[in-house]
Design an enzyme around this catalytic site. Structure first.
Site, PDB file in Angstrom:
ATOM      1  N   ARG A 180       1.043  -1.278  -0.135  1.00  0.00           N
ATOM      2  CA  ARG A 180      -0.258  -0.023   0.096  1.00  0.00           C
ATOM      3  C   ARG A 180       0.949   1.198   0.050  1.00  0.00           C
ATOM      4  O   ARG A 180       2.047   1.382   0.672  1.00  0.00           O
ATOM      5  CB  ARG A 180      -1.167  -0.030   1.380  1.00  0.00           C
ATOM      6  CG  ARG A 180      -1.976  -1.188   1.195  1.00  0.00           C
ATOM      7  CD  ARG A 180      -3.011  -0.822   2.318  1.00  0.00           C
ATOM      8  NE  ARG A 180      -4.052   0.180   2.096  1.00  0.00           N
ATOM      9  CZ  ARG A 180      -4.779   0.531   2.935  1.00  0.00           C
ATOM     10  NH1 ARG A 180      -4.654   0.211   4.214  1.00  0.00           N
ATOM     11  NH2 ARG A 180      -5.797   1.625   2.568  1.00  0.00           N
ATOM     12  N   ASN A 215      -4.651  11.086   6.078  1.00  0.00           N
ATOM     13  CA  ASN A 215      -5.644  10.058   6.685  1.00  0.00           C
ATOM     14  C   ASN A 215      -6.656   9.650   5.826  1.00  0.00           C
ATOM     15  O   ASN A 215      -7.037  10.214   4.565  1.00  0.00           O
ATOM     16  CB  ASN A 215      -6.116  10.937   8.074  1.00  0.00           C
ATOM     17  CG  ASN A 215      -6.672   9.715   9.308  1.00  0.00           C
ATOM     18  OD1 ASN A 215      -5.857   8.737   9.209  1.00  0.00           O
ATOM     19  ND2 ASN A 215      -7.911   9.965   9.551  1.00  0.00           N
ATOM     20  N   ASP A 271      -1.733   8.690   8.299  1.00  0.00           N
ATOM     21  CA  ASP A 271      -1.189   7.437   7.680  1.00  0.00           C
ATOM     22  C   ASP A 271       0.337   7.939   7.352  1.00  0.00           C
ATOM     23  O   ASP A 271       1.316   7.296   6.949  1.00  0.00           O
ATOM     24  CB  ASP A 271      -1.721   6.823   6.526  1.00  0.00           C
ATOM     25  CG  ASP A 271      -2.936   5.916   6.792  1.00  0.00           C
ATOM     26  OD1 ASP A 271      -3.811   6.536   7.078  1.00  0.00           O
ATOM     27  OD2 ASP A 271      -2.514   4.786   6.653  1.00  0.00           O
TER      28      ASP A 271
HETATM   29  O1  MRU Z   1      -7.524   2.038   4.600  1.00  0.00           O
HETATM   30  P1  MRU Z   1      -7.091   2.043   6.262  1.00  0.00           P
HETATM   31  O2  MRU Z   1      -8.246   1.415   7.151  1.00  0.00           O
HETATM   32  O3  MRU Z   1      -5.973   1.241   6.637  1.00  0.00           O
HETATM   33  O4  MRU Z   1      -7.024   3.460   6.946  1.00  0.00           O
HETATM   34  C1  MRU Z   1      -6.445   3.840   8.291  1.00  0.00           C
HETATM   35  C2  MRU Z   1      -6.412   5.263   8.648  1.00  0.00           C
HETATM   36  O5  MRU Z   1      -6.702   6.006   7.685  1.00  0.00           O
HETATM   37  C3  MRU Z   1      -6.023   5.294  10.227  1.00  0.00           C
HETATM   38  O6  MRU Z   1      -6.954   6.637  10.338  1.00  0.00           O
HETATM   39  C4  MRU Z   1      -4.477   5.553  10.026  1.00  0.00           C
HETATM   40  O7  MRU Z   1      -4.066   4.417   9.264  1.00  0.00           O
HETATM   41  C5  MRU Z   1      -4.097   5.645  11.465  1.00  0.00           C
HETATM   42  S1  MRU Z   1      -4.105   4.005  12.273  1.00  0.00           S
HETATM   43  C6  MRU Z   1      -3.607   4.146  13.971  1.00  0.00           C
END
Ligand code: MRU
Length: 351
Positions: free
Chosen positions: A94, A252, A242
């Site tokens: 990702r 995020n 992220d």
């Molecule tokens: O697509 P995802 O579910 O992996 O997205 C996750 C998020 O956006 C979270 O807010 C981020 O990774 C922080 S997790 C502590």
């Protein structure tokens, strides 16, 4: 009790066990991963998700790469090349969460300490040691973020977006840890969770974690957030990230930017909680953060249920970037960074 997202079972020839988050809250099912392609698939399809958790999974994934090399009886040089190639697959599973690349790179760096010609089994042992270290550290980072976050939250209801709890990390979480820590300290407030379209990480995962922990939660559709903020029931918003650029712009889950705009319009403080491994200080601003585009079906047929006519197209970025000016404070394991400026971030995290 905080649910775990993942665990390692056994020695360097063991397996990575992942709680399949695509099945929650309906089914609690653990998947045993014994090779890298299974981990890559699990990261891509969000069986394991959340920036710190995919970093930890990537770290353990490198151990599986060394185990593959051992099973194939590869020579030391070929084994090292195999681990590096598999590590590249893991790191790019990702694109947005910088934790994934960071954790995989840290595992590979640990191999530099080994003598030249070390066999695949020795690579595995070293990689496992580092992956376990990253995992254990994340638990401590989450606890610190929880404490700093709880101290930063003003009185009033709290609104969060996506899932940032135990399922997204190696510990109690980031933004969600701030909420649960404040609750554990005896503070009482309303907790609101955006359902978080299109894959419902808020409704399926955050609400599940809070219900498990005995914390009352109200789920709202993302489109209701501005009305809720206008109602006066929310004293603060807190989300995870992220990737955070050097100037504090934070990527995020999609919908975060809109929430931050709505919070600013209502004078409600908006916090972003993340460990230092989520900062990418090589990027001057959020404009450089790669944003993952996901499959159209996630929007057109969410969770497998068709919701749009055949022929419709989808716009499905998984993340957006919230500009630093909309963020009241960044909550890290080192404490609160506020105001959110490049200089303040450097002061706390170093150059
Ligand atoms: O697509 P995802 O579910 O992996 O997205 C996750 C998020 O956006 C979270 O807010 C981020 O990774 C922080 S997790 C502590």
């Amino acid at each position: 009790m905080t649910p775990a997202a993942l665990r390692w079972s056994g020695d360097a020839a063991g397996s990575l066990e992942l709680l399949d988050q695509t099945l929650l809250p309906g089914r609690v099912n653990w998947i045993a991963c014994r090779n890298v392609p299974i981990v890559v698939e699990a990261i891509r399809s969000l069986r394991v998700r959340g920036a710190p958790a995919i970093g930890i999974a990537g770290g353990y994934g490198t151990v599986l790469a060394a185990a593959e090399a051992t099973r194939l009886a590869l020579s030391p040089a070929t084994a090292l090349a195999h681990v590096r190639a598999r590590a590249a697959e893991l790191a790019s599973a990702r694109p947005t969460a910088v934790n994934l690349r960071w954790a995989v790179a840290r595992c590979l760096r640990a191999l530099d300490a080994l003598p030249a010609g070390a066999p695949a089994a020795a690579l595995g042992t070293t990689l496992l040691g580092t992956a376990r270290e990253i995992h254990a550290e994340d638990e401590l980072l989450c606890a610190a973020i929880g404490r700093h976050g709880a101290a930063a939250l003003p009185p009033g209801g709290v609104l969060t977006h996506c899932n940032t709890g135990g399922l997204a990390t190696g510990g109690a979480g980031t933004a969600l840890a701030a909420i649960t820590t404040a609750w554990d300290q005896g503070r009482r407030f309303e907790v609101f969770a955006d359902e978080t379209r299109p894959l419902l990480q808020g409704a399926r995962l955050t609400a599940w974690e809070l219900v498990q922990g005995g914390i009352p939660v109200t789920v709202l559709c993302d489109g209701a957030a501005a009305a809720l903020l206008a109602s006066g029931r929310v004293g603060s918003c807190i989300v995870g990230a992220d990737r955070i650029a050097a100037n504090g712009d934070a990527a995020n889950k999609i919908g975060t930017y809109g929430l931050a705009l709505a919070a600013a319009a209502h004078g409600i403080p908006f916090f972003v909680a993340a460990p230092s491994s989520t900062f990418d200080l090589a990027l001057a601003t959020g404009a450089g953060i790669p944003i993952e585009e996901r499959a159209a079906d996630e929007v057109l047929a969410p969770l497998g249920v068709p919701a749009a006519p055949a022929g419709a197209r989808a716009y499905n970025p998984a993340f957006d970037v919230t500009p630093a000016r909309l963020i009241r404070g960044l909550i890290t394991e080192h404490g609160l960074i506020s105001p959110v400026t490049a200089a303040e971030i450097r002061k706390v995290l170093g150059p």
